[in-house]
Design a protein around this motif. Structure first.
Motif, PDB file in Angstrom:
ATOM      1  N   VAL A  46     -73.732  11.258 -16.121  1.00 50.19           N
ATOM      2  CA  VAL A  46     -73.460  11.990 -17.373  1.00 50.19           C
ATOM      3  C   VAL A  46     -73.260  13.473 -17.083  1.00 50.19           C
ATOM      4  CG1 VAL A  46     -74.415  12.618 -19.631  1.00 50.19           C
ATOM      5  CG2 VAL A  46     -74.805  10.334 -18.711  1.00 50.19           C
ATOM      6  N   ILE A  47     -74.130  14.029 -16.226  1.00 47.69           N
ATOM      7  CA  ILE A  47     -74.021  15.443 -15.867  1.00 47.69           C
ATOM      8  C   ILE A  47     -72.702  15.716 -15.151  1.00 47.69           C
ATOM      9  CG2 ILE A  47     -74.980  17.211 -14.329  1.00 47.69           C
ATOM     10  CD1 ILE A  47     -77.769  16.109 -15.069  1.00 47.69           C
ATOM     11  N   GLU A  48     -72.356  14.865 -14.201  1.00 46.29           N
ATOM     12  CA  GLU A  48     -71.097  15.063 -13.477  1.00 46.29           C
ATOM     13  C   GLU A  48     -69.896  14.923 -14.403  1.00 46.29           C
ATOM     14  OE1 GLU A  48     -70.692  12.801  -9.926  1.00 46.29           O
ATOM     15  OE2 GLU A  48     -72.359  13.813  -8.903  1.00 46.29           O
ATOM     16  N   ALA A  49     -69.975  13.999 -15.355  1.00 47.52           N
ATOM     17  CA  ALA A  49     -68.867  13.820 -16.302  1.00 47.52           C
ATOM     18  C   ALA A  49     -68.682  15.067 -17.158  1.00 47.52           C
ATOM     19  CB  ALA A  49     -69.128  12.604 -17.189  1.00 47.52           C
ATOM     20  N   MET A  50     -69.800  15.662 -17.602  1.00 50.10           N
ATOM     21  CA  MET A  50     -69.703  16.881 -18.409  1.00 50.10           C
ATOM     22  C   MET A  50     -69.152  18.046 -17.593  1.00 50.10           C
ATOM     23  SD  MET A  50     -72.936  16.909 -21.067  1.00 50.10           S
ATOM     24  CE  MET A  50     -74.262  16.459 -19.953  1.00 50.10           C
ATOM     25  N   LEU A  51     -69.608  18.182 -16.353  1.00 54.90           N
ATOM     26  CA  LEU A  51     -69.110  19.249 -15.495  1.00 54.90           C
ATOM     27  C   LEU A  51     -67.632  19.066 -15.195  1.00 54.90           C
ATOM     28  CD1 LEU A  51     -72.126  19.561 -13.034  1.00 54.90           C
ATOM     29  CD2 LEU A  51     -71.470  21.206 -14.795  1.00 54.90           C
ATOM     30  N   ARG A  52     -67.237  17.818 -15.015  1.00 53.60           N
ATOM     31  CA  ARG A  52     -65.817  17.510 -14.788  1.00 53.60           C
ATOM     32  C   ARG A  52     -64.993  17.896 -16.018  1.00 53.60           C
ATOM     33  NH1 ARG A  52     -66.764  12.700 -13.215  1.00 53.60           N
ATOM     34  NH2 ARG A  52     -67.086  13.123 -11.004  1.00 53.60           N
ATOM     35  N   GLN A  53     -65.526  17.573 -17.192  1.00 50.01           N
ATOM     36  CA  GLN A  53     -64.862  17.952 -18.444  1.00 50.01           C
ATOM     37  C   GLN A  53     -64.734  19.470 -18.544  1.00 50.01           C
ATOM     38  OE1 GLN A  53     -63.575  15.866 -20.725  1.00 50.01           O
ATOM     39  NE2 GLN A  53     -63.026  17.428 -22.238  1.00 50.01           N
ATOM     40  N   GLY A  54     -65.711  20.177 -17.963  1.00 47.47           N
ATOM     41  CA  GLY A  54     -65.684  21.642 -17.965  1.00 47.47           C
ATOM     42  C   GLY A  54     -64.804  22.238 -16.883  1.00 47.47           C
ATOM     43  N   GLY A  55     -64.206  21.393 -16.053  1.00 48.22           N
ATOM     44  CA  GLY A  55     -63.246  21.884 -15.061  1.00 48.22           C
ATOM     45  C   GLY A  55     -63.725  21.862 -13.623  1.00 48.22           C
ATOM     46  N   LEU A  56     -64.954  21.359 -13.366  1.00 46.69           N
ATOM     47  CA  LEU A  56     -65.475  21.331 -11.999  1.00 46.69           C
ATOM     48  C   LEU A  56     -65.005  20.077 -11.267  1.00 46.69           C
ATOM     49  CD1 LEU A  56     -67.537  23.145 -10.347  1.00 46.69           C
ATOM     50  CD2 LEU A  56     -69.165  21.306 -10.759  1.00 46.69           C
ATOM     51  N   THR A  57     -64.640  20.236 -10.001  1.00 47.04           N
ATOM     52  CA  THR A  57     -64.186  19.078  -9.217  1.00 47.04           C
ATOM     53  C   THR A  57     -65.046  18.835  -7.978  1.00 47.04           C
ATOM     54  OG1 THR A  57     -62.624  20.515  -8.047  1.00 47.04           O
ATOM     55  CG2 THR A  57     -61.787  19.302  -9.964  1.00 47.04           C
ATOM     56  N   ASP A  58     -65.826  19.835  -7.568  1.00 42.39           N
ATOM     57  CA  ASP A  58     -66.615  19.735  -6.333  1.00 42.39           C
ATOM     58  C   ASP A  58     -68.105  19.786  -6.683  1.00 42.39           C
ATOM     59  OD1 ASP A  58     -67.798  19.936  -3.880  1.00 42.39           O
ATOM     60  OD2 ASP A  58     -66.612  21.646  -3.186  1.00 42.39           O
ATOM     61  N   PHE A  59     -68.830  18.709  -6.326  1.00 36.05           N
ATOM     62  CA  PHE A  59     -70.251  18.615  -6.673  1.00 36.05           C
ATOM     63  C   PHE A  59     -71.171  18.746  -5.461  1.00 36.05           C
ATOM     64  CE2 PHE A  59     -67.755  16.194  -9.743  1.00 36.05           C
ATOM     65  CZ  PHE A  59     -68.187  16.753 -10.942  1.00 36.05           C
ATOM     66  N   GLN A  60     -70.649  19.207  -4.319  1.00 38.88           N
ATOM     67  CA  GLN A  60     -71.459  19.207  -3.108  1.00 38.88           C
ATOM     68  C   GLN A  60     -72.619  20.202  -3.164  1.00 38.88           C
ATOM     69  OE1 GLN A  60     -69.182  20.248   0.350  1.00 38.88           O
ATOM     70  NE2 GLN A  60     -68.720  22.327  -0.342  1.00 38.88           N
ATOM     71  N   ASP A  61     -72.506  21.222  -4.012  1.00 39.07           N
ATOM     72  CA  ASP A  61     -73.587  22.210  -4.111  1.00 39.07           C
ATOM     73  C   ASP A  61     -74.538  21.924  -5.275  1.00 39.07           C
ATOM     74  OD1 ASP A  61     -72.796  23.760  -1.910  1.00 39.07           O
ATOM     75  OD2 ASP A  61     -71.257  24.760  -3.110  1.00 39.07           O
ATOM     76  N   LEU A  62     -74.427  20.737  -5.861  1.00 37.14           N
ATOM     77  CA  LEU A  62     -75.308  20.346  -6.950  1.00 37.14           C
ATOM     78  C   LEU A  62     -76.235  19.224  -6.507  1.00 37.14           C
ATOM     79  CD1 LEU A  62     -76.151  20.286  -9.984  1.00 37.14           C
ATOM     80  CD2 LEU A  62     -74.349  18.564 -10.319  1.00 37.14           C
TER      81      LEU A  62
END
Length: 349
Positions: A46-62
């Motif tokens: 859910v968190i990644e989906a929201m961040l993706r919706q906000g324009g983020l594509t790279d989650f390696q630092d999360l």
């Protein structure tokens, strides 16, 4: 941090929340590593989906870690190697509660739990997401804009436990820093009604009124004035409060400085989205009617304490001290509406 070349680590509590997600988004975009606390690791998609919706594509630092504000477990691990902490998590206001302690004690205990763990881990600074509710309540004869110098008067009548919880939690935080902070720095951000782009169907209680208005669920509005602020600007103010030396030991009222009635909000929506015009209210409820309804409907109790109240605010401190310049209230409100329409959260016409 152990590795001098590593990115500064920021712990964000309550990582799936509306404000927290926008803070995480800006932190990652600005080159920080983020460790978000959640009550369950199942929230990661859910968190990644929201961040993706906000324009983020790279989650390696999360990264995510389970930690609950009501338990000591895991907080020491959550703070390990952190430079900063954004303490955003807070108990959601209970509309139907047995006694005030149900709302107040978890908020106070939670903030002390986070500050203790941050101090013990030698974190540099904590930014606390407090609320306008810690500033304005209990001042019935107010005639000048509220500022950061103001505190809610808990000795006044008809203070809702939610406002008490916010006030007592922030007071507890400042007292902790003064008495046993051991060099830990603190700054607080006190937002008014938070609007702006929702990134999923799970969003803050302040946004619900926009959905209810667009859905046609509100036939007449109470006479409630409020300040409004875009969540993106709340997030940017948190980052300024985290990094700017002059922010240490200060609280900042997150507001545009504008005051709108609920009818003003409905009229903004009507002008921008004519297709929903027939659903939007044009009448104002008498104050007495709202207060009478609150006697039998617990969900109206907090609203009943706000009708007819003074709600002017000033953002001069954040503007002058930190160079912060928020979007307009209109922009924030319409961003909420547009995001809800885009995500099909509003009933179709």
């Amino acid at each position: 941090m152990n590795n001098q070349n590593a990115k500064p680590l920021v712990v964000v509590t309550g990582g799936s929340g509306f404000i927290a997600i926008h803070i995480i988004l800006q932190l990652l975009q600005q080159g920080y590593a983020v460790r978000a606390t959640v009550r369950s690791l199942k929230k990661r998609p859910v968190i990644e989906a929201m961040l993706r919706q906000g324009g983020l594509t790279d989650f390696q630092d999360l990264s995510l870690i389970e930690a609950d504000l009501t338990h000591d477990t895991h907080w020491a691990n959550a703070m390990q190697d952190a430079t900063y902490v954004m303490h955003v998590a807070s108990p959601t206001p209970k509309l139907n509660f047995k006694n005030e302690a149900e709302m107040i004690q978890p908020a106070v205990d939670g903030v002390l739990r986070v500050l203790t763990a941050a101090r013990d881990a030698h974190v540099k600074r904590v930014v606390l997401t407090s609320a306008y509710g810690a500033i304005f309540a209990g001042h019935p004869h107010r005639t000048t804009p509220y500022t950061e110098a103001d505190w809610s008067n808990l000795d006044a009548k008809n203070i809702h436990p939610y406002q008490k919880s916010k006030t007592l939690a922030e007071r507890a935080a400042w007292d902790f820093i003064k008495r046993e902070g051991d060099g830990l720095e603190l700054a607080a951000v006190n937002p008014v009604g938070v609007m702006g782009p929702v990134l999923a169907s799970d969003y803050s209680h302040s946004n619900v009124q926009i959905q209810q208005l667009l859905d046609g669920d509100v036939k007449a509005v109470p006479q409630v004035d409020s300040g409004y602020i875009d969540v993106r600007d709340v997030a940017s103010l948190h980052l300024l409060a985290m990094t700017q030396p002059q922010a240490a030991g200060e609280r900042f009222l997150a507001t545009t400085g504008e005051t709108l009635s609920m009818l003003d909000v409905a009229n903004l929506l009507r002008a921008a989205y004519s297709q929903y015009a027939d659903r939007l209210p044009q009448k104002v409820l008498p104050n007495a009617a709202v207060k009478a309804a609150a006697l039998v409907k617990p969900q109206l109790r907090m609203l009943a304490t706000l009708v007819g109240g003074y709600a002017e605010t000033s953002n001069a401190k954040a503007v002058k001290l930190l160079g912060w310049h928020p979007r307009s209230a209109k922009t924030a409100i319409l961003a909420t509406a547009q995001s809800m329409i885009d995500l099909n959260l509003v009933k179709p016409i």
